[in-house]
Design an enzyme around this catalytic site. Structure first.
Site, short mmCIF file in Angstrom:
data_model
loop_
_atom_site.label_atom_id
_atom_site.label_comp_id
_atom_site.label_asym_id
_atom_site.label_seq_id
_atom_site.Cartn_x
_atom_site.Cartn_y
_atom_site.Cartn_z
NE ARG A 1 -55.33 7.17 -2.86
CZ ARG A 1 -55.98 6.75 -3.93
NH1 ARG A 1 -55.31 6.25 -4.95
NH2 ARG A 1 -57.30 6.84 -3.99
NE ARG B 1 -56.13 3.82 -8.10
CZ ARG B 1 -55.43 4.87 -8.45
NH1 ARG B 1 -54.26 4.72 -9.08
NH2 ARG B 1 -55.87 6.09 -8.19
CB CYS C 1 -59.10 -9.22 -25.66
SG CYS C 1 -58.14 -10.67 -26.10
#
Length: 467
Positions: free
Chosen positions: A320, A361, A392
């Protein structure tokens, strides 16, 4: 990348400090530390790597992940140089494609994979298998056999069943396996429950406290085809200080010392894992690689002196922290509506052409993101906004809360920074959405490194399809 450009960006990344973490005076400007190093705005138009995002969208469509090559290489180089006497493994699970694997190799890093698919990508990129580490809590016999055949440099074992499989495979094939034993150090990292990985009640590793870790070491040492490198510990993700690493290192090194005294073996290596945090919002203040290296090295050396141990060869696994800030996602706005909140306040719901299929996330981890208008300047007063996707699900939220220009309209572009880690990796075809492309940018040139999916891709695995 040109050497002087890499050096300048590397220096820029390492020079950023708390004084730099500030809101822009003009809402049309960028909050710099949230964006990749080449991101800049001119007349309200956001450009990355010298490529204006409206031009990129005109050619490649939206949504799209925009990968800043210079920034990625600079961040990789910053970790390589700060941790010069470590082995630095880029954590491929954050984001991996063959192009990125080649960049990782060119910047002198090793590579961490955790599935047969990630290993396939690495090998397809020509990555040296001896510089690959293989993670995973449930590696199958076939996956382990492939890792052995490929010559993977280290396998991080996670269970007694895996040890049995690996021992049987080495005996049957005559191929040796270099292994690390993953341990749980009982550390509670201050992060989301699903990404904290060193407390006892979770699926990864052998418990030090329960004695399983020491037993796993014994079994590795007793297996003729296994070479023990050392212990591996990973305390979680999105971590901003080294206090958790200090506790983990103390407990893992105590086990190192016990292995030396009880079993007569001095393990040559130790892996401290990764999990280094990045800035998703102005509330986040991540440490720079140089500071992390100094503090983590001091922690290990202090504990080794106290235990009378030689310092093992250390490894870390940033993923990350390298790719996260190097990517932004650009969306096109489709609808804008205002809703009333309790107390008479109002919120603007801004619907974009992506959502939880390209960034899960927010829904999965309650993650926070920021965003900016990327296609023009606005002089409108800001309003409280929520950027939502087109799926949806009521929980299909990209950015939970952000003050946005009050004149946002269909056709405007929004860009969300910090989307390099886990967004494309976790992307799905929910509602049969097509996963976006990854567009690498550098020196005013945009090139596709992962193409956009098509309806033909969706139907390719549907055996009842007629087209």
């Amino acid at each position: 990348m040109r050497a002087h450009e890499a050096g300048a960006l590397h220096a820029d990344i390492n020079s950023r400090g708390p004084a730099w973490l500030r809101q822009p005076a003009d809402p049309n400007d960028l909050v710099g530390h949230l964006w990749s190093a080449t991101a800049e705005k001119a007349d309200g138009v956001l450009a990355v790597g010298g490529v204006p995002l409206p031009d990129l969208v005109a050619e490649h469509g939206s949504p799209a992940y925009v990968l800043d090559e210079a920034d990625f290489r600079a961040r990789a180089g910053a970790f390589r140089d700060a941790f010069a006497d470590y082995d630095v493994f880029y954590a491929g699970k954050a984001f991996l494609c063959t192009t990125v694997a080649r960049w990782v190799a060119e910047e002198g890093l090793c590579l961490d994979v955790c599935s047969a698919g990630e290993l396939s990508v690495a090998l397809a990129a020509g990555f040296d298998p001896a510089r690959i580490g293989y993670h995973g809590n449930n590696k199958t016999a076939d996956e382990l056999a492939r890792a052995l055949e490929a010559g993977v440099g280290r396998i991080i074992v996670d269970s007694f069943h895996e040890l049995e499989r690996l021992e049987a495979l080495t005996a049957a094939t005559g191929r040796a396996a270099r292994v690390m034993v993953r341990v749980t150090a009982g550390v509670e990292a201050h992060t989301h429950e699903y990404i904290a990985t060193a407390h006892e009640d979770q699926k990864f590793g052998f418990s030090i406290t329960a004695g399983d870790a020491l037993e796993a070491v014994r079994r590795v040492l007793a297996a003729p085809g296994l070479e023990l490198l050392g212990l591996h510990s990973h305390i979680g993700s999105q971590i901003f200080d080294t206090s958790g690493f200090e506790v983990a290192a103390r407990r893992v090194l105590a086990l190192h010392a016990r292995v030396a005294t009880d079993l007569g073996v001095r393990m040559p290596e130790m892996d401290l894992g990764g999990g280094f945090g990045i800035a998703y919002t102005t509330q986040d203040d991540p440490a720079e690689p140089a500071r992390l290296a100094a503090e983590m090295t001091a922690i290990v050396e202090h504990e080794c002196r106290a235990l009378g141990l030689d310092r093992p060869r250390l490894s870390i696994e940033p993923g990350r922290a390298i790719v996260g800030p190097s990517v932004c996602t650009v969306y096109e706005i489709g609808t804008v509506k205002e809703v009333a909140l309790d107390g008479g306040a109002r919120r603007s719901y801004v619907s974009v052409d992506g959502g939880m299929s390209d960034n899960i996330r927010t829904a999965l981890y309650d993650a926070d993101y920021s965003c900016t208008l990327a296609s023009r300047t606005s002089t409108a007063a800001p309003v409280l906004g929520r950027v939502v996707g087109k799926h949806c699900e009521a929980g299909d939220i990209v950015v939970k809360d952000e003050f946005l220009p009050g004149d946002l309209a269909p056709g405007d572009l929004l860009a969300v920074p910090g989307t390099g880690a886990y967004c494309r990796s976790m992307a799905s075809n929910y509602n049969h959405a097509l996963r976006p492309p990854v567009i690498a940018v550098r020196d005013g040139v945009a090139r596709v490194v992962v193409r956009r999916e098509t309806e033909d891709d969706l139907l390719a695995t549907d055996v009842g399809a007629t087209r």
